[in-house]
Scaffold this active site. Structure first.
Site, PDB file in Angstrom:
ATOM      1  N   ARG A  75      -1.534  -0.851  16.747  1.00 54.60           N
ATOM      2  CA  ARG A  75      -0.614  -1.216  15.277  1.00 54.60           C
ATOM      3  C   ARG A  75      -1.044  -2.634  14.791  1.00 54.60           C
ATOM      4  O   ARG A  75      -0.843  -2.904  14.138  1.00 54.60           O
ATOM      5  CB  ARG A  75       0.469  -0.669  15.789  1.00 54.60           C
ATOM      6  CG  ARG A  75       1.935  -1.938  14.784  1.00 54.60           C
ATOM      7  CD  ARG A  75       2.830  -0.857  14.986  1.00 54.60           C
ATOM      8  NE  ARG A  75       3.185  -1.336  17.060  1.00 54.60           N
ATOM      9  CZ  ARG A  75       3.548  -2.043  17.547  1.00 54.60           C
ATOM     10  NH1 ARG A  75       3.584  -3.672  17.413  1.00 54.60           N
ATOM     11  NH2 ARG A  75       3.730  -1.559  19.033  1.00 54.60           N
ATOM     12  N   TYR A 123       7.331  -3.082 -11.871  1.00 55.27           N
ATOM     13  CA  TYR A 123       7.327  -2.009 -11.966  1.00 55.27           C
ATOM     14  C   TYR A 123       9.302  -1.212 -10.852  1.00 55.27           C
ATOM     15  O   TYR A 123       9.107  -2.765  -9.948  1.00 55.27           O
ATOM     16  CB  TYR A 123       6.485  -1.834 -10.274  1.00 55.27           C
ATOM     17  CG  TYR A 123       6.561  -0.174  -9.789  1.00 55.27           C
ATOM     18  CD1 TYR A 123       5.106   0.479 -10.444  1.00 55.27           C
ATOM     19  CD2 TYR A 123       6.588  -0.612  -8.835  1.00 55.27           C
ATOM     20  CE1 TYR A 123       5.534   1.582  -9.691  1.00 55.27           C
ATOM     21  CE2 TYR A 123       6.390   0.814  -7.777  1.00 55.27           C
ATOM     22  CZ  TYR A 123       6.504   1.523  -8.135  1.00 55.27           C
ATOM     23  OH  TYR A 123       5.641   2.639  -7.554  1.00 55.27           O
ATOM     24  N   ASP A 157       1.506  -9.673  -7.546  1.00 53.96           N
ATOM     25  CA  ASP A 157       1.690  -8.348  -8.060  1.00 53.96           C
ATOM     26  C   ASP A 157       0.390  -8.143  -8.918  1.00 53.96           C
ATOM     27  O   ASP A 157      -0.126  -7.510 -10.364  1.00 53.96           O
ATOM     28  CB  ASP A 157       2.532  -7.466  -8.448  1.00 53.96           C
ATOM     29  CG  ASP A 157       2.304  -5.387  -8.261  1.00 53.96           C
ATOM     30  OD1 ASP A 157       1.413  -5.552  -7.551  1.00 53.96           O
ATOM     31  OD2 ASP A 157       2.857  -5.400  -8.281  1.00 53.96           O
ATOM     32  N   LYS A 216      -3.861   2.242  -5.771  1.00 49.24           N
ATOM     33  CA  LYS A 216      -3.793   2.734  -6.866  1.00 49.24           C
ATOM     34  C   LYS A 216      -5.790   2.147  -7.620  1.00 49.24           C
ATOM     35  O   LYS A 216      -6.208   3.615  -6.893  1.00 49.24           O
ATOM     36  CB  LYS A 216      -3.075   1.798  -8.211  1.00 49.24           C
ATOM     37  CG  LYS A 216      -1.901   1.586  -8.107  1.00 49.24           C
ATOM     38  CD  LYS A 216      -1.046   2.723  -8.572  1.00 49.24           C
ATOM     39  CE  LYS A 216       0.512   2.976  -7.231  1.00 49.24           C
ATOM     40  NZ  LYS A 216       1.115   2.252  -8.098  1.00 49.24           N
TER      41      LYS A 216
HETATM   42  C1  LIG Z   1       2.305   1.312  -7.583  1.00 53.56           C
HETATM   43  C2  LIG Z   1       2.703   0.279  -7.505  1.00 53.56           C
HETATM   44  C3  LIG Z   1       3.907  -0.073  -7.012  1.00 53.56           C
HETATM   45  C4  LIG Z   1       3.709   0.120  -4.996  1.00 53.56           C
HETATM   46  O1  LIG Z   1       3.084   0.439  -4.861  1.00 53.56           O
HETATM   47  P1  LIG Z   1       2.813   2.557  -3.806  1.00 53.56           P
HETATM   48  O2  LIG Z   1       1.376   1.640  -3.268  1.00 53.56           O
HETATM   49  O3  LIG Z   1       3.241   2.654  -4.314  1.00 53.56           O
HETATM   50  O4  LIG Z   1       4.282   1.773  -2.619  1.00 53.56           O
HETATM   51  C5  LIG Z   1       3.387  -1.859  -6.570  1.00 53.56           C
HETATM   52  N1  LIG Z   1       3.120  -2.732  -8.198  1.00 53.56           N
HETATM   53  C6  LIG Z   1       3.044  -2.351  -9.238  1.00 53.56           C
HETATM   54  C7  LIG Z   1       2.517  -2.476  -9.978  1.00 53.56           C
HETATM   55  C8  LIG Z   1       2.676  -0.467  -9.012  1.00 53.56           C
HETATM   56  O5  LIG Z   1       1.934  -0.242  -9.760  1.00 53.56           O
END
Ligand SMILES: *Cc1c(COP(=O)(O)O)cnc(C)c1O
Length: 379
Positions: A51, A103, A175, A200
């Site tokens: 962890r 998002y 982000d 992603k």
């Molecule tokens: C998918 C996404 C998230 C969240 O991520 P997860 O891996 O699904 O928890 C946050 N911000 C953006 C821009 C995203 O495309």
């Protein structure tokens, strides 16, 4: 008298880790939850308990920190866990400014979870700096930027917003999931925090969920690290291994994907059934010049389009595509299409005639032919 070990004990001792000094080219997956402590109390390589740290996680964190030009990176078990860590690093009573197009789950996280912990938030059109300035409150501690935004691809001027944040004793988090460090380096533009959903483009194959927070500032780093290892939303070694593997081809994939995206955007922009294409590489995008300045190396592989028609016409078109799978998420090698409004549900501000497209690495001729066919068959 020496006692010979019995079956059960042999079963354990004979299978313990014997080859840790072997030299594989590819990183092994370190599933071990705990590490051997030396007789003097010390630990070899600082690994104590998974962890707290793990070789597969350390590799992902060091790699993403390097790629984002950051001093520290902290991996999480999802993008949302990474986002939560940033919110948890604030104190009760703080205010957060969020982009009006964001998002969807992040707005929901604020509304459903953090509001109860007395963090307030305001949704702001961050493509307009004057509007943003007016929205700042005395207790605004964080300006959250998503550029391009999801799903309407609005841009925010990261350098200007970071400066405004600092003038107001707030921090700026970006982000960077949609562009990745291949196309945008928010820390170099003055942001304090970069967040990724590594689910992603970093993972890149739609087979792992993960997140990451990257920072330079030591005080913020300490806070995020404590949240990571004490709250414990850490990624599994195998997940980290998949993300590390994805990173090796990240640039190849996203460059090819964005090349495909531009060609597809050009095609769709000239199609009579398409009302509008939202993609910052196009001159028709209202912030095309900001895109060129800020995303110096590229425009990404996410496109949204507005169909001439209603919600049902729009959904119908997406069902006729052969090479664009109807699914949420983005950034994988395969092309995806999604009617965002029906997925977001209650409270969604997304237009009913919007389709979000994640462009993959397939051959562009096939992708264009697919849209040509789907759009011509409609009604
Ligand atoms: C998918 C996404 C998230 C969240 O991520 P997860 O891996 O699904 O928890 C946050 N911000 C953006 C821009 C995203 O495309």
């Amino acid at each position: 008298m020496k006692q010979e070990p019995k079956f059960e004990t042999i079963a354990i001792k004979s299978t313990e880790n014997k080859y840790s000094d072997s030299t594989p080219v590819s990183t092994p997956i370190y599933l071990s939850s705990t590490y051997i402590r030396n007789n003097d109390g010390s630990y070899t390589n600082d690994f104590v308990y998974s962890r707290t740290n793990n070789p597969n996680r350390a590799i992902v964190e060091e790699s993403i920190a390097l790629l984002e030009n950051g001093k520290h990176a902290f991996a999480f078990s999802s993008g949302m866990a990474a986002v939560s860590a940033v919110f948890q690093s604030l104190k009760t009573g703080d205010n957060i400014l969020l982009p009006d197009d964001i998002y969807f789950a992040i707005k929901k996280l604020m509304e459903e979870v953090f509001k109860r912990w007395n963090l307030s938030y305001d949704m702001v059109d961050m493509s307009n700096i004057e509007t943003l300035k007016k929205a700042i409150k005395p207790n605004t501690a964080l300006i959250w930027v998503e550029s391009p935004s999801n799903p309407q691809l609005k841009l925010s001027d990261i350098a200007v917003i970071a400066e405004i944040a600092h003038q107001n004793k707030a921090i700026c988090a970006v982000d960077n999931t949609w562009l990745t460090p291949v196309f945008q380096n928010p820390l170099a533009l003055g942001a304090d925090i970069v967040v990724h959903s590594t689910t992603k483009y970093f993972g890149g194959h739609s087979d792992v969920i993960g997140g990451c927070v990257v920072v330079n500032d030591e005080i913020i780093a300490e806070k995020i690290k404590n949240i990571q290892i004490l709250s414990g939303a850490v990624p599994a070694p195998f997940d980290c291994w998949l993300i590390a593997r994805g990173i090796q081809t990240l640039k190849l994939r996203i460059k090819k994907q964005s090349k495909n995206a531009l060609k597809l955007a050009n095609y769709l922009e000239n199609h009579p059934k398409v009302e509008k294409v939202l993609y910052s590489r196009l001159k028709s995008h209202p912030q095309h010049l900001l895109a060129k300045k800020q995303q110096k190396k590229g425009f990404g592989a996410m496109i949204s389009i507005l169909i001439r028609g209603n919600e049902q016409d729009t959904i119908n078109i997406s069902t006729k595509l052969k090479y664009f799978t109807i699914a949420t998420s983005l950034g994988g090698v395969e092309s995806l299409v999604e009617h965002r409004k029906s997925l977001e549900g209650k409270g969604s501000l997304t237009p009913e005639n919007l389709l979000r497209i994640s462009v993959g690495i397939e051959h562009i001729d096939d992708l264009i032919a697919d849209w040509k066919n789907a759009l011509s068959m409609n009604n």
